[in-house]
Design an enzyme around this catalytic site. Structure first.
Site, PDB file in Angstrom:
ATOM      1  N   ALA A 192     -91.561 -59.747  69.916  1.00 31.60           N
ATOM      2  CA  ALA A 192     -90.558 -60.814  70.006  1.00 31.60           C
ATOM      3  C   ALA A 192     -90.144 -60.999  71.462  1.00 31.60           C
ATOM      4  O   ALA A 192     -89.489 -60.157  72.050  1.00 31.60           O
ATOM      5  CB  ALA A 192     -89.338 -60.448  69.163  1.00 31.60           C
ATOM      6  N   TYR A 194     -81.813 -58.215  79.807  1.00 35.27           N
ATOM      7  CA  TYR A 194     -82.548 -58.727  78.642  1.00 35.27           C
ATOM      8  C   TYR A 194     -83.777 -59.510  79.106  1.00 35.27           C
ATOM      9  O   TYR A 194     -84.890 -59.268  78.653  1.00 35.27           O
ATOM     10  CB  TYR A 194     -81.614 -59.631  77.835  1.00 35.27           C
ATOM     11  CG  TYR A 194     -82.180 -60.144  76.529  1.00 35.27           C
ATOM     12  CD1 TYR A 194     -82.485 -59.269  75.490  1.00 35.27           C
ATOM     13  CD2 TYR A 194     -82.366 -61.517  76.314  1.00 35.27           C
ATOM     14  CE1 TYR A 194     -82.971 -59.746  74.269  1.00 35.27           C
ATOM     15  CE2 TYR A 194     -82.838 -61.990  75.106  1.00 35.27           C
ATOM     16  CZ  TYR A 194     -83.139 -61.106  74.078  1.00 35.27           C
ATOM     17  OH  TYR A 194     -83.615 -61.590  72.878  1.00 35.27           O
ATOM     18  N   THR A 243     -81.763 -69.141  67.326  1.00 37.71           N
ATOM     19  CA  THR A 243     -82.009 -69.182  65.885  1.00 37.71           C
ATOM     20  C   THR A 243     -80.746 -68.750  65.152  1.00 37.71           C
ATOM     21  O   THR A 243     -79.994 -67.914  65.655  1.00 37.71           O
ATOM     22  CB  THR A 243     -83.183 -68.247  65.538  1.00 37.71           C
ATOM     23  OG1 THR A 243     -84.336 -68.691  66.248  1.00 37.71           O
ATOM     24  CG2 THR A 243     -83.495 -68.252  64.046  1.00 37.71           C
TER      25      THR A 243
END
Ligand code: UDP
Length: 315
Positions: free
Chosen positions: A116, A147, A177
């Site tokens: 991912a 990140y 999302t």
């Protein structure tokens, strides 16, 4: 013979939906999580299913799986800006060391691995919408760097295992999302606004709200992941919904949808907050014949229902 899939971060928002999907597709599912940001509640409906197993483990330290393994989906990571600000080292480790361990496992088991990645690898993008060929605009030492750079490393090492070890690898770049099982308090705009609207609190728009995002419903995302995994494509693929909206318009939409009396207030824009974000999904359309099916108004119905229960329960 059923195929076995290992899903890291399997008790998280996306991971738990992937567990559901792969069980429905007739796989044996090994759900691995250290419950840092994931929750047992997300998978409690699966406990007792004969093809489901929960493995408590931190993939940043080590990973071992006995027996056959055909697929690995690496979804373990803090994923909201607030979470990775609170847990910068864990975020860096799971994207780097965690990915390294899982690639090693995939090599040993001759498994296909899907990792991912994220639209964050584009940083505060200077190209709009973002195609997979855009290299991004990331501040490595800013608050989001932990990140963004971990995920950029994840992509680089995954490609290296593909080219050097001939491993079957897939890279998905996930755009914003949403859906049921998102944490109400994870600090992201969508759950924050809905929670505030349902409680009648002020809605906190950061900056002037002119920054844009494009929200994809979780069921569409899972479909894209499934198609990519079984494809023979190894380059990164954007999966997201290109329906772009400003954060201020979105706050107004949430007020209307919930019938709330909440007022919008403005707070400081966090450092390095991307000004615009919208996926170019041409590649996903061409290669996976994928495009989102859920409009925001459709996806927000089950999402709102989920958050209502949480707020009614005192969260
Ligand atoms: N945001 C906001 N109010 C909030 C939380 C977020 O205005 O309470 C803004 C944030 O500054 C960003 C956008 O909403 O511009 C989306 O933020 P989110 O945390 O959902 O995820 P991001 O897309 O930035 O990773």
């Amino acid at each position: 013979m059923k195929k076995t899939v290992l899903i890291t971060g399997g008790a998280g928002f996306l991971g738990s939906h992937l567990c559901d999907r792969f069980l429905n597709e007739g796989f044996k599912v090994l759900c691995m999580d250290n419950l840092l940001t994931g929750s047992k509640e997300n998978i409690e409906h699966l406990v007792g299913h004969e093809d489901f197993q929960f493995l408590y483990n931190n993939v940043s330290e080590y990973v071992h799986v006995s027996g056959e393994l055909h697929y690995i989906l690496h979804f373990a990571s803090p994923a909201s800006p607030i979470d990775y600000l609170k847990m910068p080292i864990q975020t860096l480790k799971v994207g780097s060391l965690g990915t390294l361990h899982l690639l090693g496992l995939a090599k040993e088991k001759k498994a296909t691995i899907l990792v991912a990645s994220t639209s964050e690898i584009y940083g505060d993008p200077l190209e709009h919408p973002q195609t997979e060929d855009y290299w991004g605009n990331v501040n490595p030492v800013g608050p989001r760097g932990v990140y963004d750079e971990a995920k950029r490393f994840l992509e680089a090492i995954t490609m290296a295992y593909h080219t050097f070890h001939n491993l079957d690898t897939k890279i998905i770049r996930i755009f914003n999302t949403y859906g049921p099982r998102m944490r109400l308090n994870d600090g992201r705009a969508l759950p924050a606004f809905i929670g505030q609207a349902l409680r009648g609190e002020d809605i906190t728009v950061f900056g002037d709200g002119s920054q844009t995002r494009s929200f994809c419903y979780v069921e569409d995302l899972v479909e894209g992941i499934f198609r990519l995994l079984i494809s023979d494509y190894n380059q990164p693929v954007n999966i997201g919904n290109p329906d772009e909206i400003t954060i201020l318009e979105f706050a107004e939409e949430v007020i209307k949808l919930t019938g709330s009396k909440s007022k919008i207030i403005f707070k400081d824009l966090p450092m390095d907050d991307p000004k615009q974000r919208k996926p170019d999904i041409t590649r996903a359309k061409d290669i996976l014949s994928w495009e989102p099916k859920f409009s925001r108004s459709a996806g927000l119905v089950p999402t709102l229902e989920y958050f209502k229960k949480k707020v009614d329960g005192g969260e």
